[in-house]
Design a protein around this motif. Structure first.
Motif, PDB file in Angstrom:
ATOM      1  N   GLY A 137      39.707  37.460  34.512  1.00 18.44           N
ATOM      2  CA  GLY A 137      40.173  36.084  34.545  1.00 18.44           C
ATOM      3  C   GLY A 137      41.289  35.839  35.549  1.00 18.44           C
ATOM      4  O   GLY A 137      41.944  34.806  35.505  1.00 18.44           O
ATOM      5  N   ASP A 138      41.518  36.781  36.452  1.00 20.07           N
ATOM      6  CA  ASP A 138      42.583  36.650  37.444  1.00 20.07           C
ATOM      7  C   ASP A 138      42.149  35.693  38.553  1.00 20.07           C
ATOM      8  O   ASP A 138      41.245  36.001  39.323  1.00 20.07           O
ATOM      9  N   PRO A 139      42.783  34.524  38.673  1.00 18.39           N
ATOM     10  CA  PRO A 139      42.376  33.564  39.697  1.00 18.39           C
ATOM     11  C   PRO A 139      42.686  34.035  41.119  1.00 18.39           C
ATOM     12  O   PRO A 139      42.159  33.482  42.070  1.00 18.39           O
ATOM     13  N   LEU A 140      43.510  35.072  41.260  1.00 17.60           N
ATOM     14  CA  LEU A 140      43.834  35.595  42.590  1.00 17.60           C
ATOM     15  C   LEU A 140      42.923  36.743  43.005  1.00 17.60           C
ATOM     16  O   LEU A 140      43.030  37.239  44.120  1.00 17.60           O
ATOM     17  N   HIS A 141      42.023  37.150  42.124  1.00 15.81           N
ATOM     18  CA  HIS A 141      41.129  38.267  42.432  1.00 15.81           C
ATOM     19  C   HIS A 141      40.317  37.963  43.687  1.00 15.81           C
ATOM     20  O   HIS A 141      39.670  36.931  43.791  1.00 15.81           O
ATOM     21  N   GLY A 142      40.400  38.850  44.665  1.00 19.52           N
ATOM     22  CA  GLY A 142      39.634  38.706  45.900  1.00 19.52           C
ATOM     23  C   GLY A 142      40.307  37.867  46.965  1.00 19.52           C
ATOM     24  O   GLY A 142      39.769  37.715  48.058  1.00 19.52           O
ATOM     25  N   ILE A 143      41.467  37.308  46.687  1.00 18.41           N
ATOM     26  CA  ILE A 143      42.185  36.491  47.670  1.00 18.41           C
ATOM     27  C   ILE A 143      43.300  37.336  48.268  1.00 18.41           C
ATOM     28  O   ILE A 143      44.185  37.809  47.558  1.00 18.41           O
ATOM     29  N   THR A 144      43.264  37.525  49.568  1.00 22.56           N
ATOM     30  CA  THR A 144      44.277  38.358  50.223  1.00 22.56           C
ATOM     31  C   THR A 144      45.572  37.579  50.419  1.00 22.56           C
ATOM     32  O   THR A 144      45.580  36.338  50.435  1.00 22.56           O
ATOM     33  N   GLU A 164      52.643  32.517  42.943  1.00 20.50           N
ATOM     34  CA  GLU A 164      52.872  31.433  41.986  1.00 20.50           C
ATOM     35  C   GLU A 164      52.713  30.064  42.655  1.00 20.50           C
ATOM     36  O   GLU A 164      52.125  29.147  42.084  1.00 20.50           O
ATOM     37  N   LEU A 165      53.251  29.931  43.869  1.00 19.42           N
ATOM     38  CA  LEU A 165      53.116  28.670  44.595  1.00 19.42           C
ATOM     39  C   LEU A 165      51.648  28.412  44.942  1.00 19.42           C
ATOM     40  O   LEU A 165      51.163  27.281  44.815  1.00 19.42           O
ATOM     41  N   TYR A 166      50.932  29.440  45.347  1.00 19.89           N
ATOM     42  CA  TYR A 166      49.509  29.303  45.657  1.00 19.89           C
ATOM     43  C   TYR A 166      48.743  28.804  44.421  1.00 19.89           C
ATOM     44  O   TYR A 166      47.951  27.862  44.510  1.00 19.89           O
TER      45      TYR A 166
END
Length: 79
Positions: free
Chosen positions: A12-19, A70-72
């Motif tokens: 459920g990590d929304p940052l997964h795969g985002i560099t 966090e800002l992203y």
């Protein structure tokens, strides 16, 4: 999709795969370095900012990277 959270990505990590580079590029396009420096008080966004120097700093500084993440999330991953 994660069965428990119904969100894409690992656990459920929304940052997964985002560099970090992609995050910073999108934030820079949204706010510019001046806006980033206003929101996150770090020298790499305020004095002679560049993508390269900012990435180097953020990769070595976990607390600053966390602020960028966090800002992203608050900017691009609103419910």
């Amino acid at each position: 999709m994660d069965d428990k959270t119904n969100k894409p990505g690992k656990q459920g990590d929304p940052l997964h795969g985002i560099t970090l580079k992609v995050m910073l590029e999108k934030l820079q396009q949204e706010y510019g370095f001046e806006g980033l420096g206003w929101r996150i008080k770090v020298k790499c966004f305020i004095e002679n900012p560049s993508m390269s120097s900012s990435l180097k700093f953020l990769r070595r500084t976990p607390w600053a990277r966390k602020k960028v993440e966090e800002l992203y999330l608050s900017t691009f991953c609103k419910k």
